[in-house]
Design a protein around this motif. Structure first.
Motif, PDB file in Angstrom:
ATOM      1  N   UNK A  98      49.442  31.421  11.239  1.00 11.03           N
ATOM      2  CA  UNK A  98      48.989  31.456  12.626  1.00 11.03           C
ATOM      3  C   UNK A  98      48.482  30.080  13.041  1.00 11.03           C
ATOM      4  N   UNK A 124      40.294  25.330  23.106  1.00 23.90           N
ATOM      5  CA  UNK A 124      40.196  26.777  23.218  1.00 23.90           C
ATOM      6  C   UNK A 124      40.827  27.509  22.051  1.00 23.90           C
ATOM      7  N   UNK A 125      41.975  26.969  21.580  1.00 27.81           N
ATOM      8  CA  UNK A 125      42.726  27.717  20.585  1.00 27.81           C
ATOM      9  C   UNK A 125      42.637  27.147  19.179  1.00 27.81           C
ATOM     10  N   UNK A 128      38.590  26.897  17.347  1.00 27.02           N
ATOM     11  CA  UNK A 128      38.083  28.111  16.701  1.00 27.02           C
ATOM     12  C   UNK A 128      38.727  28.362  15.339  1.00 27.02           C
ATOM     13  N   UNK A 129      39.990  27.963  15.164  1.00 28.59           N
ATOM     14  CA  UNK A 129      40.634  28.167  13.860  1.00 28.59           C
ATOM     15  C   UNK A 129      39.882  27.373  12.802  1.00 28.59           C
ATOM     16  N   UNK A 132      36.729  29.184  12.070  1.00 27.49           N
ATOM     17  CA  UNK A 132      36.927  30.413  11.295  1.00 27.49           C
ATOM     18  C   UNK A 132      37.252  30.107   9.845  1.00 27.49           C
TER      19      UNK A 132
ATOM     20  N   UNK B  14      37.559  23.867  30.653  1.00 29.94           N
ATOM     21  CA  UNK B  14      38.299  24.660  29.657  1.00 29.94           C
ATOM     22  C   UNK B  14      37.556  25.947  29.363  1.00 29.94           C
ATOM     23  N   UNK B  18      39.091  29.557  30.591  1.00 30.05           N
ATOM     24  CA  UNK B  18      39.547  30.552  29.619  1.00 30.05           C
ATOM     25  C   UNK B  18      38.810  31.859  29.869  1.00 30.05           C
ATOM     26  N   UNK B  49      45.920  38.759  18.389  1.00 31.17           N
ATOM     27  CA  UNK B  49      46.478  38.818  17.030  1.00 31.17           C
ATOM     28  C   UNK B  49      46.251  37.500  16.306  1.00 31.17           C
ATOM     29  N   UNK B  50      45.601  37.556  15.162  1.00 31.60           N
ATOM     30  CA  UNK B  50      45.331  36.367  14.354  1.00 31.60           C
ATOM     31  C   UNK B  50      44.129  35.588  14.835  1.00 31.60           C
ATOM     32  N   UNK B  51      43.537  36.003  15.947  1.00 28.20           N
ATOM     33  CA  UNK B  51      42.512  35.187  16.583  1.00 28.20           C
ATOM     34  C   UNK B  51      41.183  35.925  16.647  1.00 28.20           C
ATOM     35  N   UNK B  52      40.381  35.723  15.630  1.00 27.70           N
ATOM     36  CA  UNK B  52      39.119  36.426  15.518  1.00 27.70           C
ATOM     37  C   UNK B  52      38.178  36.126  16.693  1.00 27.70           C
ATOM     38  N   UNK B  53      38.227  34.876  17.129  1.00 30.38           N
ATOM     39  CA  UNK B  53      37.345  34.470  18.231  1.00 30.38           C
ATOM     40  C   UNK B  53      37.677  35.251  19.496  1.00 30.38           C
ATOM     41  N   UNK B  54      38.967  35.391  19.769  1.00 29.72           N
ATOM     42  CA  UNK B  54      39.378  36.121  20.968  1.00 29.72           C
ATOM     43  C   UNK B  54      39.063  37.601  20.827  1.00 29.72           C
TER      44      UNK B  54
END
Lengths: 225, 634
Positions: A98, A124-125, A128-129, A132, B14, B18, B49-54
């Motif tokens: 991912x 934003x995307x 966070x990865x 995490x 941003x 969002x 999917x795959x995105x714990x934060x979301x």
């Protein structure tokens, strides 16, 4: 002083080879396995009809190929949607994959010169990865570095922009889908050929005999030739 | 490259944009137009999917109940599929999500999907249910009710992989008691599960997990399983420990561990035991969940079994585990727990293991683990430490002395107490090296320690204990004892009181040792003890003077002068420090003490040392002399 190796003439060798029994079905399965894993849908379909070799549902190959193609063309968002339609668990249980897909998305935005959108996306995307999962921080930093340089195509991390990186990501996604479908992710054929080369290297220590040097033709060549 | 003003505005926008986007898609979820709703569902699904934060942020918006309504109100297959998939994703490895999904009453809705005629709907429902069952919060499944058993078997019998996998998952996570195991076995679950062994990868893995749950600690179930087709399935599981997929290897190993722990007689063959141990050891290197589970599996396998511990030791287990612990990356608490428990088991009986372990300079890591936020990790590390410390081999103590410990967490008192006691015991060893090392470790422990720890320590040693240590026949031990004492009395004024316990027994002993013409290294520590004591109250300073100039003096045994003339700069420095503290102008008796020091020739000696070769000494002497001048004498 080299110990004398056993010498096997071409005739003797060919006789030995002919004595080995192979099954047609095994070879067909190998070919089918290659066509399926590599995603040659039409060829697999035709081959199945002509040889009668058992094979999995072609629709799943088509789906998988659509995902792979989308990544190869740089349409990562589309690819993600397709993967999730195929099997929502794949990306939910594969954080590294991912992350790489998100990373590729960012690279594509930078390639298109959409810097502001890229910044937003990174924050934003991608950020966070990294939060995490610390393991991604290093790669994340590398990718974000692309944003820092005026001319991204000439910076230290420019190989991220290379098309080969897209192919790498595409391959990763392909493998994940195959695994989720309980398929081997690598075709068998390359492994067999590697085994052949290894076996020849081993035998070289003990004997002189005709080699296969060109894998594409499989021609036997004696040393003197 | 954006200019600084636009980049900062894009960053601040941003976050809000969002948030706006999320609120927007959330509102579209409630749309009455099925097309709009479907699109919104897909969007949410693809975002989370795959995105714990979301997942977390959509959760907070209240997306789960909204999606649950879509699931219950709609007849359209596409909407059912997308909402089920979204809910399944919320529940995937995300406990807050599982709770929200269950709270929203989604469970029965998903069950309904299993009977749909549309395969995709069934798939979506089965997958999502499986996610829920992987969590501890999953509803309890009452196997004892006949209709539940029937339903379960209908799942297991299904051609659909996701559905049969769900059945196996329910068993794996909901079967806990012997009664449940019995009821399942009687209904023929083992025969059903083993069919899955020959199925696809995911079926095989689901089957292995459930088998382990049904067989655990149940000898009857194990014997039933082994009896199936004359042991064919036991062989299959054993074969799977060599499978190409790591997770399959792991699950089959865990299955065998369960069987071995329940009925070891099926494992008479040494080869099987050995390969089980080595396979688990290899799996430890897997970075994902398989590695985490392998660690716990290994500890469970070798627990209390000396023969297996030996096998593991011979397979280089200790070095492998320590290498993993030393990699420095954040390890999952489950993995840490498993690794430390495995080490603890290895060190429980075998002396070789303990020596191996302690020689690997692991103690910093062990100490960090003793402070880990996860209680299980702390416990495992504690057991490991305790088992390893059972060793009395001297080589081991060399490593101990390099500890710099900082037990600031209150919960570690218990552990710390055990460690200190052990070290005190070792300080009484017959071997001088052992005594020395133990004291060195204790000395480090007392450095900047809080009162609680010092009290704890002193209560175990007491004045007499210290006297023995300081009067040890070996000079190196004496030196360490004095260094320990120095750290003990350093810090707050209360710490100084230790040396006055039992009529100043310890302080007297220190003085006695100093008067005996000790070696420089010992003298340095002794003087620092006096320095620290002299930093206290009037009474403390006077007591130090007593030690320096005891009455009556038989001869001019002025060791201070000797120390000031020593070749060792540290000794000169320490002595000067003592003087600084004795005549520090803020205390009332300083003047009189200054007079005494002058009369004994100390101050004059210092005047000769104004150009001492050592800068530190030179500076200190200047301090003394300026204090001296403030008393008016010169």
């Amino acid at each position: 002083m080299a110990t004398s190796k056993k010498v096997i003439t071409r005739d003797e060798w060919e006789k030995k080879l002919n004595a080995v029994k192979l099954r047609k079905e095994d070879m067909n399965t190998l070919v089918m396995n290659f066509l399926v894993t590599e995603g040659f849908v039409e060829a697999a379909d035709k081959f199945q009809r002509e040889s009668g070799t058992k094979q999995i549902d072609l629709a799943t190959i088509t789906d998988r190929m659509a995902v792979k193609k989308a990544v190869q063309n740089g349409n990562v968002e589309d690819a993600i949607e397709k993967v999730n339609d195929l099997n929502p668990e794949i990306l939910d249980t594969n954080p590294e994959l991912f992350f790489h897909l998100q990373q590729q998305r960012l690279i594509e935005l930078i390639r298109q010169g959409k810097t502001e959108e890229a910044l937003e996306f990174a924050q934003e995307e991608l950020a966070p990865r990294g939060e995490e999962n610390q393991a991604f921080l290093q790669e994340l930093e590398k990718t974000v570095a692309l944003l820092v340089f005026e001319d991204a195509s000439n910076c230290p991390v420019k190989d991220l922009l290379d098309i080969s990186h897209r192919l790498k990501t595409a391959s990763e996604v392909n493998a994940a889908i195959l695994t989720s479908q309980s398929h081997e992710k690598d075709p068998k054929l390359p492994s067999l050929l590697k085994m052949l080369i290894w076996a020849q290297n081993q035998l070289d220590e003990k004997a002189v005999y005709p080699h296969i040097n060109d894998l594409s033709t499989g021609q036997l060549e004696t040393l003197s030739e | 490259m954006p200019t600084s003003s636009s980049s900062s505005s894009s960053f601040s926008s941003a976050a809000s944009s969002s948030g706006n986007r999320q609120a927007d898609v959330f509102s579209r979820l409630a749309s009455s137009d099925p097309e709009v709703k479907l699109k919104a569902l897909r969007e949410v699904k693809n975002q989370i999917i795959g995105n714990r934060t979301k997942k977390l942020s959509f959760l907070k918006l209240g997306a789960v109940p909204a999606i649950a309504s879509a699931l219950s109100d709609s007849e359209c297959n596409s909407i059912l599929v997308q909402s089920a998939a979204a809910l399944g994703s919320f529940a995937c490895g995300f406990e807050a999500g599982v709770q929200a999904v269950l709270d929203a009453g989604v469970f029965p809705l998903l069950l309904r999907l299993l009977t749909s005629s549309d395969e995709k709907v069934v798939d979506a429902g089965a997958r999502s249910l499986r996610m829920i069952f992987q969590s501890n919060q999953a509803p309890k499944y009452d196997f004892l009710q006949e209709k539940n058993m029937k339903f379960l078997f209908s799942l297991l019998n299904s051609e659909n992989e996701n559905v049969s996998g769900l059945g196996a998952s329910i068993i794996a996570h909901a079967c806990g008691t012997t009664v449940q195991q019995q009821v399942l076995c009687d209904a023929g679950v083992l025969e059903k599960l083993v069919i899955l062994l020959d199925g696809s990868l995911s079926q095989r893995e689901a089957c292995l997990e459930s088998l382990a749950t049904v067989l655990k600690n149940n000898p009857e179930a194990v014997s039933r399983f082994v009896g199936l087709e004359a042991g064919r399935y036991l062989s299959s599981v054993t074969e799977l420990t060599k499978d190409r997929y790591p997770r399959t290897r792991l699950l089959s190993c865990l299955c065998l561990v369960v069987i071995y722990n329940t009925s070891p007689s099926y494992f008479l063959n040494m080869g099987t035991k050995s390969s089980l141990v080595t396979t688990l050891l290899e799996l430890l290197n897997d970075h994902g969940q398989s590695g985490d589970d392998a660690a716990l599996g290994l500890s469970s396998l070798i627990a209390e079994k000396e023969d297996l511990q030996k096998l593991a030791y011979e397979a280089n287990a200790i070095k492998n585990i320590v290498d993993i612990l030393k990699t420095g990356s954040e390890l999952h608490p489950k993995r840490l727990q498993g690794l430390f428990l495995s080490l603890a088991e290895l060190c429980s009986k075998l002396e070789d293991c303990r020596c191996s372990f302690l020689s690997l300079e692991m103690l910093d890591l062990l100490v960090n683990a003793l402070r880990h936020k996860n209680a299980d990790v702390r416990t495992a590390a504690c057991i490991c430490f305790r088992n390893a410390a059972r060793s009395v081999k001297v080589a081991v103590l060399g490593a101990l002395s390099n500890i710099v410990l900082d037990f600031s967490s209150p919960k570690s008192t218990f552990i710390e107490y055990g460690g200190i006691k052990q070290l005190i015991e070792l300080s009484k060893s017959m071997d001088p090296n052992a005594r020395c090392s133990a004291l060195r470790a204790l000395r480090n422990l007392m450095f900047l320690a809080d009162n609680k720890r010092k009290e704890l320590f002193y209560s175990e040693v007491k004045a007499q204990g210290f006297v023995s240590l300081i009067s040890d026949p070996e000079p190196t031990v004496q030196e360490q004892a004095l260094a320990l004492l120095r750290n003990l009395v350093d810090g707050c004024i209360n710490s100084i009181e230790f040396v006055f316990d039992e009529d100043g027994l310890i302080l007297d002993t220190v003085g006695k040792q100093l008067r005996k013409s000790p070696q420089a290294h010992m003298a340095i520590q002794g003087m620092y003890v006096l320095t620290n004591v002299a930093s206290g109250t009037e009474l403390h300073k006077e007591a130090v003077m007593q030690q320096l100039f005891p009455q009556p003096q038989a001869e001019s045994n002025n060791f201070m002068l000797k120390f000031l003339q020593s070749h060792e700069s540290q000794l000169r420095s320490a002595t000067v420090w003592t003087i600084i503290n004795l005549i520090s102008p803020s205390s009332p008796g300083a003047h009189d003490r200054h007079v005494k020091l002058r009369d004994e020739g100390i101050i004059p000696q210092l005047k000769n040392m104004v150009n001492d070769a050592c800068l530190d000494v030179k500076i200190r002497i200047r301090t003394v002399l300026s204090q001296s001048m403030s008393f008016g004498d010169n």
